[in-house]
Motif scaffolding. Structure first.
Motif, PDB file in Angstrom:
ATOM      1  N   UNK A 267       0.802  -1.216   0.000  1.00 17.25           N
ATOM      2  CA  UNK A 267       0.000   0.000   0.000  1.00 17.25           C
ATOM      3  C   UNK A 267       0.839   1.271   0.000  1.00 17.25           C
ATOM      4  N   UNK A 268       2.151   1.111  -0.221  1.00 22.68           N
ATOM      5  CA  UNK A 268       3.072   2.254  -0.201  1.00 22.68           C
ATOM      6  C   UNK A 268       3.460   2.628  -1.630  1.00 22.68           C
ATOM      7  N   UNK A 269       3.314   3.906  -1.958  1.00 19.40           N
ATOM      8  CA  UNK A 269       3.650   4.382  -3.299  1.00 19.40           C
ATOM      9  C   UNK A 269       5.161   4.419  -3.496  1.00 19.40           C
ATOM     10  N   UNK A 270       5.588   4.185  -4.742  1.00 22.37           N
ATOM     11  CA  UNK A 270       7.020   4.191  -5.046  1.00 22.37           C
ATOM     12  C   UNK A 270       7.252   4.676  -6.468  1.00 22.37           C
ATOM     13  N   UNK A 271       8.439   5.238  -6.683  1.00 20.45           N
ATOM     14  CA  UNK A 271       8.843   5.659  -8.021  1.00 20.45           C
ATOM     15  C   UNK A 271       9.601   4.556  -8.749  1.00 20.45           C
ATOM     16  N   UNK A 272      10.120   3.581  -7.988  1.00 23.48           N
ATOM     17  CA  UNK A 272      10.904   2.517  -8.611  1.00 23.48           C
ATOM     18  C   UNK A 272      12.304   2.967  -8.964  1.00 23.48           C
ATOM     19  N   UNK A 273      12.956   3.651  -8.024  1.00 22.89           N
ATOM     20  CA  UNK A 273      14.326   4.125  -8.252  1.00 22.89           C
ATOM     21  C   UNK A 273      15.204   3.831  -7.038  1.00 22.89           C
ATOM     22  N   UNK A 274      16.492   3.788  -7.280  1.00 20.11           N
ATOM     23  CA  UNK A 274      17.497   3.863  -6.215  1.00 20.11           C
ATOM     24  C   UNK A 274      18.119   5.240  -6.340  1.00 20.11           C
ATOM     25  N   UNK A 275      18.245   5.950  -5.222  1.00 18.48           N
ATOM     26  CA  UNK A 275      18.675   7.351  -5.311  1.00 18.48           C
ATOM     27  C   UNK A 275      19.498   7.757  -4.090  1.00 18.48           C
ATOM     28  N   UNK A 276      20.089   8.932  -4.174  1.00 14.98           N
ATOM     29  CA  UNK A 276      20.861   9.472  -3.057  1.00 14.98           C
ATOM     30  C   UNK A 276      20.703  10.984  -3.027  1.00 14.98           C
ATOM     31  N   UNK A 277      20.902  11.561  -1.864  1.00 16.53           N
ATOM     32  CA  UNK A 277      20.832  13.019  -1.715  1.00 16.53           C
ATOM     33  C   UNK A 277      22.085  13.665  -2.307  1.00 16.53           C
ATOM     34  N   UNK A 278      21.894  14.777  -3.013  1.00 13.10           N
ATOM     35  CA  UNK A 278      23.034  15.543  -3.534  1.00 13.10           C
ATOM     36  C   UNK A 278      23.036  16.937  -2.913  1.00 13.10           C
ATOM     37  N   UNK A 279      24.209  17.565  -2.887  1.00 15.92           N
ATOM     38  CA  UNK A 279      24.350  18.903  -2.305  1.00 15.92           C
ATOM     39  C   UNK A 279      24.802  19.888  -3.382  1.00 15.92           C
ATOM     40  N   UNK A 280      24.549  21.181  -3.103  1.00  9.67           N
ATOM     41  CA  UNK A 280      24.967  22.218  -4.039  1.00  9.67           C
ATOM     42  C   UNK A 280      26.372  22.721  -3.691  1.00  9.67           C
ATOM     43  N   UNK A 281      26.762  23.815  -4.330  1.00  6.85           N
ATOM     44  CA  UNK A 281      28.109  24.346  -4.101  1.00  6.85           C
ATOM     45  C   UNK A 281      28.311  24.832  -2.673  1.00  6.85           C
ATOM     46  N   UNK A 282      27.225  25.098  -1.966  1.00 10.23           N
ATOM     47  CA  UNK A 282      27.314  25.539  -0.565  1.00 10.23           C
ATOM     48  C   UNK A 282      27.137  24.373   0.406  1.00 10.23           C
ATOM     49  N   UNK A 283      27.213  23.160  -0.131  1.00  5.32           N
ATOM     50  CA  UNK A 283      27.091  21.932   0.673  1.00  5.32           C
ATOM     51  C   UNK A 283      25.738  21.821   1.376  1.00  5.32           C
ATOM     52  N   UNK A 284      24.725  22.373   0.724  1.00  7.53           N
ATOM     53  CA  UNK A 284      23.366  22.236   1.229  1.00  7.53           C
ATOM     54  C   UNK A 284      22.611  21.239   0.363  1.00  7.53           C
ATOM     55  N   UNK A 285      21.763  20.415   1.010  1.00  3.35           N
ATOM     56  CA  UNK A 285      20.981  19.418   0.271  1.00  3.35           C
ATOM     57  C   UNK A 285      20.165  20.104  -0.813  1.00  3.35           C
ATOM     58  N   UNK A 286      20.267  19.589  -2.045  1.00  3.93           N
ATOM     59  CA  UNK A 286      19.648  20.297  -3.163  1.00  3.93           C
ATOM     60  C   UNK A 286      18.807  19.405  -4.062  1.00  3.93           C
ATOM     61  N   UNK A 287      18.664  18.141  -3.724  1.00  7.52           N
ATOM     62  CA  UNK A 287      17.848  17.270  -4.558  1.00  7.52           C
ATOM     63  C   UNK A 287      18.227  15.819  -4.369  1.00  7.52           C
TER      64      UNK A 287
END
Length: 357
Positions: A267-287
Motif C-alpha cells: 500500500x506504499x507508493x514508489x517511483x521505482x528508483x534507487x537514489x541518493x541526496x546531492x548537495x549544491x556548491x554551498x554543501x546544502x541538500x539540493x535534490x
C-alpha cells in the motif's frame, strides 16, 4: 416615630442580619429554597466522584489489556509486543527484532520465559510478527480499534517494557493525528518513513517500542514506535512527544504476514528508483540524484533516467531522500503526480503514475 421605637427597630434588624450571617457560616440558608443546599452538596461531591470513575476506567482497561502485552528479548535488544491472535502470533516493531530469528518472550501474568520464532519483518513500515513456539495457558489476544476514529484529546494508555521495566503503563492524550515521521537508520532504527502516525503525550521510552497504545474502550489504536528527539539537546528524547503506528496499518501488515508469511501488498507508493541526496556548491541538500531505475517501474515509464536530479514531487520541494520518502508516504499506488527534475542543467516536469514499493 419616637427615639425608643427607632432603636428597637434597628436592634431587630441587626439581630436578623447576624442570624443570617451565622446561618451562612453553618451551611444553612434563611428564606431560600432547599435546592440551593442540595445543589451545593452535589457540586462538592461531583469532582471526587468523577475522579473515582476515571480511575475505575483506567483500572478496567489495564486489567483487560495488559495481559496481552509482552516483553520481547532479542540477543541484544529488548522491546515489547502485542498478542495478535489466539494462535500465538505477536506483532511488534521490526527494529525490535532486528536481524534475529529467535526470541524470549515474557507475558504480563507470568515469569515463565517462552520461546518465539520470527514469522516475517517488514522494515519499510517498521513492523514484524513473531510466533510463540508453544502456546501457554490463558493467552489473550488484544482487541484492535479503528484508528481512523482517533481524535485529538482522547485519553490514552501506553503499555510496554520501558527500560526493561515490564508491564509498565504511562498515560497521556492524542496530541495529533496524521503525522508522517521518518526514523533514523542508526541506533537500531530501520530508516522507515511512516505515514498517518498517532502523536501522543504518553511517555514513550526505549523498550516501549512494539507495545500497545490503548484508548479507554480497551482497544489498541496504535503500536508505540519512537519518541521525537531534540537536536538542541544532543539528540536526546523530547519529553511528551511520541509516535505510534496506527492500528489500521498494523492490521493490514500483520494480517498479510500471518496469512502469507510476508507482505504482498504494502500500500506504499514508489517511483521505482534507487537514489541518493546531492548537495549544491554551498554543501546544502539540493535534490535527489537517481542512481538506478527499475525496469518497468513508475519512473522508467515516465522517462526518468539515472543521473536525473529530482527536485519536486507534486507541490512538494524535494531536497533529500527523506523529503522524497515523506512526500511519497502521503500518496497511494496508482496515484498520478508531477515529478520535477533536472537533466544536464535543464528543468523538466513529467506526470508519473506511482507504483508500489
Amino acid at each position: 416615630m419616637d427615639a425608643s421605637r427607632a432603636r428597637t427597630l434597628r436592634l431587630l434588624a441587626l439581630v436578623t442580619v447576624l442570624a443570617c450571617f451565622a446561618a451562612l457560616l453553618s451551611g444553612c440558608t434563611v428564606g431560600s429554597s432547599p435546592s440551593t443546599k442540595d445543589g451545593a452538596t452535589t457540586t462538592r461531591a461531583a469532582a471526587p466522584a468523577a475522579a473515582h470513575d476515571l480511575q475505575d476506567e483506567y483500572l478496567k482497561v489495564i486489567k483487560d489489556v495488559l495481559p496481552s502485552v509482552v516483553q520481547i528479548q532479542a540477543r541484544s535488544d529488548l522491546g515489547s509486543g502485542v498478542v495478535y491472535d489466539d494462535k500465538g502470533h505477536i506483532v511488534t516493531n521490526a527494529h525490535v527484532v532486528g536481524n534475529e530469528k529467535k526470541f524470549q518472550v515474557t507475558t504480563a501474568n507470568s515469569e515463565d520465559v517462552l520461546s518465539a520464532t520470527l514469522v516475517s519483518a517488514y522494515p519499510d513500515q517498521d513492523l514484524a510478527v513473531i510466533k510463540l513456539d508453544k502456546l501457554p495457558g490463558g493467552l489473550k489476544a488484544a482487541a484492535f480499534g479503528d484508528s481512523s476514529k482517533v481524535e485529538v484529546g482522547q485519553i490514552l494508555l501506553a503499555m510496554g517494557s520501558p527500560l526493561g521495566l515490564s508491564s509498565s503503563v504511562t498515560q497521556g492524550i492524542v496530541s495529533a493525528t496524521g503525522r508522517t515521521v521518518s526514523e533514523g537508520d542508526t541506533g537500531g532504527g530501520t530508516g522507515a518513513t511512516i505515514a498517518n502516525m498517532v502523536q501522543t503525550s504518553a511517555a514513550i521510552n526505549p523498550g516501549n517500542s512494539g507495545g500497545a497504545l490503548v484508548n479507554l474502550d480497551g482497544r489498541v489504536i496504535g503500536i508505540p514506535t519512537l519518541a521525537a528527539t531534540d537536536p538542541d539537546l544532543g539528540g536526546s528524547a523530547a519529553p511528551g512527544i511520541g509516535f505510534a503506528i496506527p492500528a489500521s496499518t498494523v492490521k493490514t501488515i500483520a494480517d498479510q504476514i500471518v496469512k502469507n508469511g510476508k507482505v504482498t501488498d504494502s500500500g506504499r507508493a514508489a517511483l521505482g528508483i534507487t537514489a541518493r541526496t546531492v548537495v549544491n556548491d554551498n554543501y546544502q541538500a539540493a535534490g535527489v540524484a537517481v542512481v538506478e531505475v527499475k525496469s518497468g517501474g513508475a519512473a522508467d515509464k515516465a522517462g526518468i533516467m539515472p543521473g536525473d536530479i529530482i527536485i519536486g514531487l507534486g507541490t512538494t520541494d524535494i531536497t533529500t531522500i527523506t523529503s522524497l520518502s515523506e512526500a511519497l508516504a502521503s500518496e497511494k499506488p496508482g496515484d498520478k503526480t508531477k515529478v520535477t527534475y533536472t537533466r544536464g542543467g535543464n528543468e523538466k516536469t513529467v506526470e508519473v503514475t506511482l507504483g508500489e514499493q
